[in-house]
Design an enzyme around this catalytic site. Structure first.
Site, PDB file in Angstrom:
ATOM      1  N   ARG A   1       0.819  -1.221   0.000  1.00 51.02           N
ATOM      2  CA  ARG A   1       0.000   0.000   0.000  1.00 51.02           C
ATOM      3  C   ARG A   1       0.849   1.266   0.000  1.00 51.02           C
ATOM      4  O   ARG A   1       0.477   2.289   0.582  1.00 51.02           O
ATOM      5  CB  ARG A   1      -0.960   0.008   1.204  1.00 51.02           C
ATOM      6  CG  ARG A   1      -1.819  -1.234   1.319  1.00 51.02           C
ATOM      7  CD  ARG A   1      -2.718  -1.455   0.106  1.00 51.02           C
ATOM      8  NE  ARG A   1      -3.366  -2.741   0.203  1.00 51.02           N
ATOM      9  CZ  ARG A   1      -2.894  -3.864  -0.354  1.00 51.02           C
ATOM     10  NH1 ARG A   1      -1.779  -3.825  -1.093  1.00 51.02           N
ATOM     11  NH2 ARG A   1      -3.532  -4.995  -0.218  1.00 51.02           N
TER      12      ARG A   1
ATOM     13  N   CYS B   1     -10.875  -0.193   3.691  1.00 50.20           N
ATOM     14  CA  CYS B   1     -10.140  -0.432   4.935  1.00 50.20           C
ATOM     15  C   CYS B   1      -9.515   0.870   5.425  1.00 50.20           C
ATOM     16  O   CYS B   1      -8.814   1.540   4.678  1.00 50.20           O
ATOM     17  CB  CYS B   1      -9.071  -1.501   4.730  1.00 50.20           C
ATOM     18  SG  CYS B   1      -9.739  -3.168   4.553  1.00 50.20           S
TER      19      CYS B   1
ATOM     20  N   GLU C   1      -4.620   3.720   6.211  1.00 50.88           N
ATOM     21  CA  GLU C   1      -4.620   3.375   4.789  1.00 50.88           C
ATOM     22  C   GLU C   1      -5.401   4.433   4.020  1.00 50.88           C
ATOM     23  O   GLU C   1      -5.075   4.762   2.892  1.00 50.88           O
ATOM     24  CB  GLU C   1      -5.231   1.985   4.566  1.00 50.88           C
ATOM     25  CG  GLU C   1      -5.171   1.526   3.131  1.00 50.88           C
ATOM     26  CD  GLU C   1      -5.440   0.036   2.954  1.00 50.88           C
ATOM     27  OE1 GLU C   1      -6.079  -0.319   1.951  1.00 50.88           O
ATOM     28  OE2 GLU C   1      -5.011  -0.760   3.797  1.00 50.88           O
TER      29      GLU C   1
END
Length: 330
Positions: A184, A233, A306
């Site tokens: 990520r 998320c 995130e």
């Protein structure tokens, strides 16, 4: 706002209008992040500029950088939480930067505003495998590239042959191998605009690909909230060996925890959803910070966001003044 600041904003606004007019792009005022993001919260932003081609986008950011005008790229807004303040910069909207997916053998070329789920369906129809696990991520190709989106064993970075970026007002192609693709996170820098990419996929039976996509879809439907206003998320998973973030939050008994208009999803504890017509970003931020504090206090784990948290009081710099720290292009 004092007289000096008012004068500077007036000069900036005039420059934005001139740039938009000269390049033939749409420039809008009076938009709010509540309209531009999937969480449906957030305050006003000064300008939204919407180029329709990669060339236009490259030219726009070049001229804004030359004029010292702060800007941020935004795709579908599915990974952004902007606070409730007044955001004094330009949003470069990539939603109109779609075009068509162009297939050539195992290669597919797409622009940054192209829908990631649609691309996965297109590739499956062509009998091409390598991204079917990404089919349920409700974002754009540009956002997926910026954060190296991944799910169910697939990451976009592993199949990226080249990336098209804006450099000095032009569209420039760089090798995917020159990019650091991490969990990520990538080596793209703040102020660097991603315009599109070419992916190298692998041939496979179209029915088998569709079957894997359907399996991933069913797993998502069973484990994630659907029909709710979320940004996916909220926190990254901890390093390997730790439990997933959703389980960590769930084990603390925080599913269903509410702070005003924000709620920890009863379906998946790593999702924060917003409710109501007057939902506020402040509630979502307060709830997220409460989660982080409890996880730190009781588990000793520092959760990393995130979701991109955009604050109105953070100064935005043009590309030539940007620090090395990157921000995602959701």
């Amino acid at each position: 706002m004092d007289a000096d600041a008012e004068s500077k904003f007036k000069q900036r606004d005039e420059a934005i209008e001139q740039i938009a007019s000269a390049l033939g792009v749409r420039a809008e005022r009076g938009r709010r992040f509540a309209e531009l993001t999937s969480l449906r919260v957030g305050g006003a932003v000064d300008w939204v500029i919407s180029p329709q081609t990669e060339e236009q986008a490259a030219a726009v950011v070049y001229e804004m950088d030359r004029a010292g005008i702060a800007w941020r790229p935004l795709g579908s807004g599915s990974n952004v939480l902007a606070d409730d303040g007044k955001h004094h910069y330009v949003i470069l909207s990539l939603k109109d930067l779609k075009g068509e997916a162009r297939f050539d053998g195992n290669l597919v070329s797409i622009s940054a505003g192209y829908s990631l789920p649609r691309l996965c369906v297109d590739a499956a129809r062509q009998g091409l495998s390598g991204i079917e696990g990404l089919g349920g991520i409700p974002g754009t190709v540009g956002g997926a590239l910026w954060m190296n989106a991944g799910a169910y064993g697939h990451e976009i970075g592993t199949v990226t042959e080249t990336v098209r970026v804006a450099r000095d007002g032009r569209v420039v192609e760089i090798s995917g191998a020159s990019v650091q693709w991490n969990y990520r996170h990538t080596s793209f820098r703040e102020g660097e605009l991603l315009l599109g990419a070419t992916l190298r996929l692998e041939p496979d039976d179209a029915e088998k690909i569709r079957s894997r996509m359907e399996e991933a879809k069913q797993r998502r439907m069973a484990s994630q909230p659907h029909g709710s206003r979320s940004a996916g998320c909220f926190f990254k998973n901890p390093p390997e060996g730790e439990a997933g973030t959703g389980k960590i939050i769930d084990d603390l008994g925080m599913k269903g925890t509410r702070r005003g208009s924000a709620v920890v999803s009863p379906v998946h504890a790593n999702f924060i959803v917003t409710e109501g017509e007057n939902a506020s970003a402040a509630d979502a931020i307060a709830l997220a910070e409460e989660i982080r504090e409890r996880v730190k206090r009781e588990q000793g784990i520092d959760l990393e966001y995130e979701v991109e948290l955009w604050r109105a009081n953070e100064p935005q710099k043009p590309a030539d003044e940007s620090p090395d720290a990157k921000e995602q292009q959701p």
